[in-house]
Design an enzyme around this catalytic site. Structure first.
Site, mmCIF file in Angstrom:
data_model
loop_
_atom_site.group_PDB
_atom_site.id
_atom_site.type_symbol
_atom_site.label_atom_id
_atom_site.label_comp_id
_atom_site.label_asym_id
_atom_site.label_seq_id
_atom_site.Cartn_x
_atom_site.Cartn_y
_atom_site.Cartn_z
ATOM 1 N N ASP A 190 0.842 -1.193 0.000
ATOM 2 C CA ASP A 190 0.000 0.000 0.000
ATOM 3 C C ASP A 190 0.881 1.248 0.000
ATOM 4 O O ASP A 190 1.874 1.324 0.736
ATOM 5 C CB ASP A 190 -0.896 0.007 1.243
ATOM 6 C CG ASP A 190 -1.823 1.202 1.284
ATOM 7 O OD1 ASP A 190 -2.792 1.219 0.517
ATOM 8 O OD2 ASP A 190 -1.572 2.118 2.095
ATOM 9 N N ASP A 207 -1.359 9.415 -10.790
ATOM 10 C CA ASP A 207 -1.261 8.327 -11.769
ATOM 11 C C ASP A 207 0.198 8.040 -12.122
ATOM 12 O O ASP A 207 0.596 6.882 -12.301
ATOM 13 C CB ASP A 207 -2.032 8.687 -13.042
ATOM 14 C CG ASP A 207 -3.539 8.593 -12.861
ATOM 15 O OD1 ASP A 207 -3.982 8.021 -11.837
ATOM 16 O OD2 ASP A 207 -4.273 9.074 -13.750
ATOM 17 N N ASP A 233 -4.490 2.196 -4.779
ATOM 18 C CA ASP A 233 -3.040 2.286 -4.569
ATOM 19 C C ASP A 233 -2.491 1.030 -3.905
ATOM 20 O O ASP A 233 -1.412 1.061 -3.312
ATOM 21 C CB ASP A 233 -2.709 3.512 -3.720
ATOM 22 C CG ASP A 233 -3.345 3.452 -2.336
ATOM 23 O OD1 ASP A 233 -4.425 2.851 -2.214
ATOM 24 O OD2 ASP A 233 -2.746 3.987 -1.378
#
Length: 325
Positions: A190, A207, A233
């Site tokens: 993460d 992005d 993410d």
């Protein structure tokens, strides 16, 4: 046989020669020794060289040795068994000296052939069909199929496997690990404070971070590892054939490589640079009752615990899903 055609042939045997000569694909009359006795048809020089060029020659004078041996055996078998045979093969004109300097195709050609025994003789009819265009179409279709599967399985932004691929590939990989009795691990990864990063820099820059991290994961991963974008993410990596200590060391290496990217993250509560938190579930031997959902669930729990204790850390649960003592 009582038919108009057979009656015409009986009355005019030369008509059969006319019929064979008119065929777009060639037909060869070959004896048991592999010598070409007659040849008809095959007038399309884009698909065939002149079949008449081989009349009187033995297959060993016409073909590469491996094809000559194969074809000669086929002819003997067909004559002895009085049973037709079908085969496919490819020929490179550069390996056929009898056609050197003559009009005809210059690239490798693919053929299918029907070898038919002539009753009460030591002869066969070898009828040929050029299937090169068909083969090329199949090859093109196969390439398109591979590309379609890639587009179906690959996340367009990060260029690693997506959730659909995870549902297909991860269960298969886990079953292989069970069969091989090898240790395996699932890593849940993460990005720390990714929402804050997006709020600070904008989603377009966010992005770019996802692309950068996915590239780092692909570079870090070993050959048999499976890397997925799990969602948002979060990333998931399945590592087969790995010990518990190796999986932890591998995760630490990834963390360090992400730190070395030195991506500024002023809104992070962890530090000034972008960081990741990792949860690990390792199985020394994957239990038979362990499936992809359970594997992921425990790794996700490890990630949750790590985020709760200290972001930017690594947390590894034992095989029963509990924190190590």
């Amino acid at each position: 046989m009582n038919s108009t055609f057979s009656t015409e042939i009986a009355n005019n045997p030369d008509l059969m020669h006319v019929v064979f000569e008119s065929l777009p694909e060639p037909t060869f009359l070959i004896d048991k020794s592999g010598t070409y006795v007659e040849a008809w048809g095959g007038r399309d020089r884009k698909r065939h060289h002149d079949p008449a060029a081989v009349i009187g020659l033995n297959q060993y004078q016409v073909l590469p040795s491996d094809k000559a041996i194969w074809f000669s055996q086929v002819i003997v078998d067909v004559i002895d068994s009085q049973t037709a045979a079908e085969l496919e093969y490819a020929l490179d004109p550069k390996e056929l000296p009898c056609f050197e300097g003559t009009e005809g195709p210059q690239q490798v050609q693919h053929f299918s052939a029907l070898v038919i025994p002539l009753p009460n003789t030591s002869l066969v009819l070898w009828t040929v069909r050029n299937i090169t265009e068909f083969k090329l179409a199949l090859d093109k279709l196969a390439v398109q199929q591979i590309e379609l599967e890639r587009l179906t399985y690959i996340d367009h932004l990060t260029q690693i496997y997506n959730r659909y691929a995870l549902d297909v590939l991860l269960p298969e990989a886990i079953e292989v690990a069970k069969l091989k009795l090898i240790g395996s691990a699932v890593l849940m990864i993460d990005i720390d404070c990714f929402k804050e990063y997006n709020d600070h820099f904008g989603h377009l820059q966010g992005d770019e971070i996802l692309k950068t991290l996915s590239h780092a994961i692909r570079t870090w991963a070993k050959g048999d590892d499976l890397c997925f974008r799990y969602g948002g993410d979060e990333f998931l990596v399945f590592i087969p054939n790995v010990t518990e200590s190796e999986s932890l060391a591998h995760a630490q290496t990834l963390q360090e490589q992400v730190r070395q990217l030195a991506i500024p993250h002023p809104s992070s509560t962890v530090g000034e640079l972008l960081s990741i938190t990792i949860g690990i579930q390792h199985c020394r031997i994957v239990p038979q009752e362990m499936d992809a959902e359970k594997f992921i669930s425990i790794a996700d729990k490890a990630l949750f615990n790590a985020k709760g204790r200290q972001r930017g850390s690594i947390h590894q649960l034992s095989e029963n899903g509990k924190a190590p003592d």
